[in-house]
Scaffold this motif. Structure first.
Motif: not given
Length: 109
Positions: A70-74
């Motif tokens: 995802e943005f930001p990376v989770r």
């Protein structure tokens, strides 16, 4: 006198579980998946040490690290089947501590 030999599996389990913060990390993850920042804010441990312990638990296949694109990376951490199998042990330690560890002793940790 006959010397009783310590079981290597038991010894390995005790070495793993007795490392500082491991029990509390497992206790936190029994509630479900958590992000690093959640655990860092809930536990009285430095980010560096938390990261070190999580990596160790990953290597032992007790914790898994899930990366979500995802943005930001989770990134979340969760117990594996092997990790969830520790729930009865942690529950018993919790029960024992309620009966045998005073509030004053707990505050001195």
């Amino acid at each position: 006198m006959v010397m009783k030999q310590l079981c290597p599996r038991f010894e390995k389990a005790m070495q793993l579980f007795s490392k500082r913060w491991v029990g509390l990390i497992l206790f936190e993850l029994l509630e479900g998946s958590k992000r690093f920042s959640e655990m860092e804010s809930e536990l009285p441990v430095s980010g560096r040490l938390l990261s070190e312990r999580l990596k160790m638990l990953e290597q032992e296949d007790i914790v898994e690290r899930k990366v979500y694109s995802e943005f930001p990376v989770r990134i979340e951490y969760a117990l594996t089947e092997k990790g969830r199998a520790m729930e009865p042990v942690i529950s018993e330690i919790k029960s024992w501590s309620k009966n045998w560890v005073s509030h004053q002793e707990g505050d001195n940790i």
